[in-house]
Design an enzyme around this catalytic site. Sequence first.
Site, PDB file in Angstrom:
ATOM      1  N   ARG A  77       0.837  -1.195   0.000  1.00 26.63           N
ATOM      2  CA  ARG A  77       0.000   0.000   0.000  1.00 26.63           C
ATOM      3  C   ARG A  77       0.877   1.252   0.000  1.00 26.63           C
ATOM      4  O   ARG A  77       1.980   1.235   0.537  1.00 26.63           O
ATOM      5  CB  ARG A  77      -0.913   0.018   1.230  1.00 26.63           C
ATOM      6  CG  ARG A  77      -2.163  -0.846   1.069  1.00 26.63           C
ATOM      7  CD  ARG A  77      -3.051  -0.792   2.283  1.00 26.63           C
ATOM      8  NE  ARG A  77      -2.433  -1.420   3.434  1.00 26.63           N
ATOM      9  CZ  ARG A  77      -1.818  -0.784   4.416  1.00 26.63           C
ATOM     10  NH1 ARG A  77      -1.778   0.539   4.440  1.00 26.63           N
ATOM     11  NH2 ARG A  77      -1.280  -1.448   5.411  1.00 26.63           N
ATOM     12  N   TYR A 205      -1.674  -3.459  -6.898  1.00 27.96           N
ATOM     13  CA  TYR A 205      -1.401  -4.233  -5.695  1.00 27.96           C
ATOM     14  C   TYR A 205      -2.480  -4.165  -4.613  1.00 27.96           C
ATOM     15  O   TYR A 205      -2.932  -3.071  -4.257  1.00 27.96           O
ATOM     16  CB  TYR A 205      -0.067  -3.785  -5.062  1.00 27.96           C
ATOM     17  CG  TYR A 205       0.333  -4.770  -4.014  1.00 27.96           C
ATOM     18  CD1 TYR A 205       0.968  -5.958  -4.371  1.00 27.96           C
ATOM     19  CD2 TYR A 205      -0.009  -4.589  -2.683  1.00 27.96           C
ATOM     20  CE1 TYR A 205       1.263  -6.910  -3.430  1.00 27.96           C
ATOM     21  CE2 TYR A 205       0.289  -5.532  -1.732  1.00 27.96           C
ATOM     22  CZ  TYR A 205       0.925  -6.698  -2.107  1.00 27.96           C
ATOM     23  OH  TYR A 205       1.208  -7.642  -1.178  1.00 27.96           O
ATOM     24  N   GLY A 206      -2.818  -5.293  -4.051  1.00 24.20           N
ATOM     25  CA  GLY A 206      -3.619  -5.446  -2.832  1.00 24.20           C
ATOM     26  C   GLY A 206      -4.524  -4.284  -2.487  1.00 24.20           C
ATOM     27  O   GLY A 206      -5.431  -3.916  -3.244  1.00 24.20           O
ATOM     28  N   LYS A 214      -9.567  -2.348   1.722  1.00 25.75           N
ATOM     29  CA  LYS A 214      -9.282  -1.221   2.606  1.00 25.75           C
ATOM     30  C   LYS A 214     -10.039   0.043   2.162  1.00 25.75           C
ATOM     31  O   LYS A 214     -10.498   0.818   2.994  1.00 25.75           O
ATOM     32  CB  LYS A 214      -7.779  -0.971   2.685  1.00 25.75           C
ATOM     33  CG  LYS A 214      -6.989  -2.183   3.194  1.00 25.75           C
ATOM     34  CD  LYS A 214      -7.362  -2.530   4.600  1.00 25.75           C
ATOM     35  CE  LYS A 214      -6.967  -3.904   5.063  1.00 25.75           C
ATOM     36  NZ  LYS A 214      -5.591  -4.163   5.383  1.00 25.75           N
ATOM     37  N   HIS A 234     -10.627  -2.436  11.606  1.00 27.42           N
ATOM     38  CA  HIS A 234      -9.532  -3.271  11.088  1.00 27.42           C
ATOM     39  C   HIS A 234      -9.285  -4.402  12.093  1.00 27.42           C
ATOM     40  O   HIS A 234      -8.288  -4.407  12.806  1.00 27.42           O
ATOM     41  CB  HIS A 234      -8.287  -2.380  10.932  1.00 27.42           C
ATOM     42  CG  HIS A 234      -7.167  -3.000  10.161  1.00 27.42           C
ATOM     43  ND1 HIS A 234      -5.868  -2.590  10.283  1.00 27.42           N
ATOM     44  CD2 HIS A 234      -7.168  -3.983   9.233  1.00 27.42           C
ATOM     45  CE1 HIS A 234      -5.100  -3.301   9.470  1.00 27.42           C
ATOM     46  NE2 HIS A 234      -5.863  -4.152   8.826  1.00 27.42           N
ATOM     47  N   SER A 256      -1.475  -3.988  10.047  1.00 27.49           N
ATOM     48  CA  SER A 256      -1.169  -4.945   8.980  1.00 27.49           C
ATOM     49  C   SER A 256       0.131  -5.688   9.299  1.00 27.49           C
ATOM     50  O   SER A 256       1.082  -5.091   9.802  1.00 27.49           O
ATOM     51  CB  SER A 256      -0.990  -4.221   7.657  1.00 27.49           C
ATOM     52  OG  SER A 256      -2.165  -3.542   7.313  1.00 27.49           O
ATOM     53  N   CYS A 258       0.807  -7.971  11.553  1.00 29.21           N
ATOM     54  CA  CYS A 258       1.123  -8.190  12.969  1.00 29.21           C
ATOM     55  C   CYS A 258       0.446  -9.454  13.497  1.00 29.21           C
ATOM     56  O   CYS A 258       0.256  -9.606  14.704  1.00 29.21           O
ATOM     57  CB  CYS A 258       0.718  -6.994  13.818  1.00 29.21           C
ATOM     58  SG  CYS A 258       1.797  -5.578  13.606  1.00 29.21           S
ATOM     59  N   GLY A 259       0.033 -10.336  12.609  1.00 33.24           N
ATOM     60  CA  GLY A 259      -0.444 -11.642  13.062  1.00 33.24           C
ATOM     61  C   GLY A 259      -1.951 -11.775  13.195  1.00 33.24           C
ATOM     62  O   GLY A 259      -2.418 -12.683  13.891  1.00 33.24           O
ATOM     63  N   LYS A 260      -2.754 -10.937  12.540  1.00 36.89           N
ATOM     64  CA  LYS A 260      -4.217 -11.095  12.642  1.00 36.89           C
ATOM     65  C   LYS A 260      -4.652 -12.444  12.065  1.00 36.89           C
ATOM     66  O   LYS A 260      -5.476 -13.128  12.645  1.00 36.89           O
ATOM     67  CB  LYS A 260      -4.968  -9.971  11.909  1.00 36.89           C
ATOM     68  CG  LYS A 260      -5.015  -8.665  12.681  1.00 36.89           C
ATOM     69  CD  LYS A 260      -6.116  -7.723  12.204  1.00 36.89           C
ATOM     70  CE  LYS A 260      -5.962  -7.315  10.758  1.00 36.89           C
ATOM     71  NZ  LYS A 260      -4.719  -6.547  10.507  1.00 36.89           N
ATOM     72  N   ASP A 285      -9.384  -9.837   8.983  1.00 35.50           N
ATOM     73  CA  ASP A 285      -8.871  -8.494   8.703  1.00 35.50           C
ATOM     74  C   ASP A 285      -9.860  -7.361   8.990  1.00 35.50           C
ATOM     75  O   ASP A 285      -9.455  -6.306   9.442  1.00 35.50           O
ATOM     76  CB  ASP A 285      -8.434  -8.423   7.230  1.00 35.50           C
ATOM     77  CG  ASP A 285      -7.551  -7.224   6.929  1.00 35.50           C
ATOM     78  OD1 ASP A 285      -6.719  -6.873   7.783  1.00 35.50           O
ATOM     79  OD2 ASP A 285      -7.688  -6.635   5.838  1.00 35.50           O
ATOM     80  N   ARG A 375       1.904 -12.241  -0.662  1.00 38.71           N
ATOM     81  CA  ARG A 375       0.561 -12.566  -0.158  1.00 38.71           C
ATOM     82  C   ARG A 375      -0.023 -13.809  -0.797  1.00 38.71           C
ATOM     83  O   ARG A 375       0.374 -14.198  -1.896  1.00 38.71           O
ATOM     84  CB  ARG A 375      -0.379 -11.388  -0.473  1.00 38.71           C
ATOM     85  CG  ARG A 375       0.029 -10.062   0.155  1.00 38.71           C
ATOM     86  CD  ARG A 375      -0.566  -9.904   1.512  1.00 38.71           C
ATOM     87  NE  ARG A 375      -0.042  -8.771   2.254  1.00 38.71           N
ATOM     88  CZ  ARG A 375      -0.628  -8.285   3.347  1.00 38.71           C
ATOM     89  NH1 ARG A 375      -1.741  -8.814   3.803  1.00 38.71           N
ATOM     90  NH2 ARG A 375      -0.088  -7.288   4.004  1.00 38.71           N
ATOM     91  N   ASP A 501       0.028 -20.439  21.707  1.00 42.81           N
ATOM     92  CA  ASP A 501       0.038 -20.122  23.137  1.00 42.81           C
ATOM     93  C   ASP A 501      -0.723 -18.833  23.465  1.00 42.81           C
ATOM     94  O   ASP A 501      -1.010 -18.571  24.637  1.00 42.81           O
ATOM     95  CB  ASP A 501       1.482 -20.055  23.647  1.00 42.81           C
ATOM     96  CG  ASP A 501       2.100 -21.447  23.742  1.00 42.81           C
ATOM     97  OD1 ASP A 501       1.463 -22.321  24.361  1.00 42.81           O
ATOM     98  OD2 ASP A 501       3.178 -21.668  23.168  1.00 42.81           O
TER      99      ASP A 501
HETATM  100  O1  SAT Z   1      -2.569  -4.381   0.958  1.00 45.21           O
HETATM  101  S1  SAT Z   1      -3.677  -4.680   1.893  1.00 45.21           S
HETATM  102  O2  SAT Z   1      -4.190  -3.444   2.461  1.00 45.21           O
HETATM  103  O3  SAT Z   1      -4.753  -5.328   1.183  1.00 45.21           O
HETATM  104  C1  SAT Z   1      -3.162  -5.702   3.126  1.00 45.21           C
HETATM  105  C2  SAT Z   1      -2.760  -4.969   4.346  1.00 45.21           C
HETATM  106  O4  SAT Z   1      -1.887  -4.109   4.277  1.00 45.21           O
HETATM  107  O5  SAT Z   1      -3.323  -5.255   5.412  1.00 45.21           O
HETATM  108 MN    MN Z   2      -5.204  -5.465   7.188  1.00 48.68          MN
END
Ligand code: SAT
Ligand code: MN
Length: 590
Positions: A77, A205-206, A214, A234, A256, A258-260, A285, A375, A501
Amino acid sequence: MTDIAQNSQSKLEALNQWVLEVARLTRPDRIHWCDGSDAENEALIQAMQADGTLIKLNEDTHPNSYLHRSHPDDVARVEHLTFVCTTNRDDAGPNNHWMAPELARQQMDSLFEGCMEGRTMYVVPYCMGPIDSPLSRCGVEITDSAYVVANMRIMTRMGAPALARIERDGSYVKGLHSTGDLNPDRRFIMHFPEELEIQSFGSGYGGNALLGKKCHALRIASHQAQSEGWLAEHMLILGIENPKGDKHYIAAAFPSACGKTNLAMLIPPEGYVRDGWKITTIGDDICWMRPGADGRLYAINPEAGFFGVAPGTSEKSNPNALASLQRDAIFTNVAVTDDNQPWWEGLDKRVPAIDWRGNVYDFNAGKPAAHPNSRFTVSAKQCPSYSPMAEDPQGVPISAIVFGGRRASLVPLVFEARDWTHGVLVGAAMGSETTAAATGAVGVMRRDPMAMKPFCGYNFADYFAHWLSFDQANAKLPKVFHVNWFRKGDAGDFLWPGFGDNMRVLEWMLKRVAGEVDSQETPIGHLPKIEDVNLEGVELSQEAREKLFGYDREGWRHEFASIGEYLDEYGPRMPEALKDEQKATARSLG
Ligand code: SAT
Ligand code: MN
């Protein structure tokens, strides 16, 4: 013709008009209305293989799966090129880049002019959320990227059913996207929340290009939610079932990368599984929630798929994600092995043959083979832990909201907010070290309130006021917690094992929700008594115990001074209640 039929025809007529208007501006060779069918998808995939957009992966190990390599300058992004274009600058707030709507439209018109010559223009109707849910909202994305269409088909309810709902609702978010020439100097992601419109140019991209994600489900939806009395967040949503069969749902906000996705698909440690604990996944997400008739918050996942970070995903860290990826997946910017399987850092010990740019991989060069923000795109239905409740039009009732960031120092493993107002402050004060999900430096601590810094479509001061407004007399609001899985010791090592854990922390939260355990009262909130967290089978050093379950008054005094300065950046629009809460905590820290 009946009135209703006339009416619905005129609703689609407006959509037709817009499509023609866009076609006049962008001048595509062809217009294709996407119906979302298998046949359509197969034809698109064929065409993308023929022109090199997709590369087929090993059919034996990964049936019907493909690799896409994006332009090397187009891998994340672009927050510095993302704008919220409200009539009044203050409505976008200091948390957003702003441009006057008229100027933004002029600029975008000149970029879009003729940009689809020689290309196909795809019209993609989509629904965010279950097709029949009152919480869902629709959109139409016009794009010249077949890759975007294929991804939108996985990430949203796309095609004919969405178009039928648009015809019923009569309203939808208008998204216009073109990859343009992928020149980073001619790249903009513009939002017009007042008109429910998005315009994105120059990236494939994404989050820049899959406009349902987003752009719609967070930036536009958060703005819409503010006026309609709901929340677009989010957050992942997970279900947790205890051995007695009680089910709870938790929504958790992390920045983004961080393990969601890992938390949403968590597999509990052995002892928990044996005792009958179960985790199910609703979303990884985004979470839309609103108060139900009983005063509780009900949440849906507006998405239908996962656009997850590949690096670090392994049999150990996230077996459910790995299982989801065995077929019908699109991989973006991963490496491949010599037998054409997708590969990324942290997957296993194999050495890949080709890196994410398509070059022969040189192990000795010391560079990652997969891009750090590479991704996978995959349907949520392929996840073994996916919950059928994710399709429930009413959504799931939320028992706890969790905020978390990536903090190497200061912040303990978990604490609970005293009440809703304090919880909103805890969310507003969230900080995190930046990751590869956005372009720019990685590892820099920045404030990322509620993990919405890049995604809130309006002034954060108004956003916090909106959050505070849910505290009504008849409300049965969830408890609010803060977690930090990323605390490091003096030697620089992670102090908490994380992954499965983290279940131990979730269990403590549920005990708090049920009122089964008390806590250590501190100025920053309720910390667990260490004996109330099940640590059976985890080895923690003395340093880890102290840092994960203790609190450093001096450090927090500084933190609260910095939080106060942060809130002041928003000027008089910042709600007094939040400033008062910050001041009260700062005072009790001495
Ligand atoms: O690129 S995205 O926004 O779709 C993924 C992310 O950054 O959480
Ligand atoms: Mn995200």
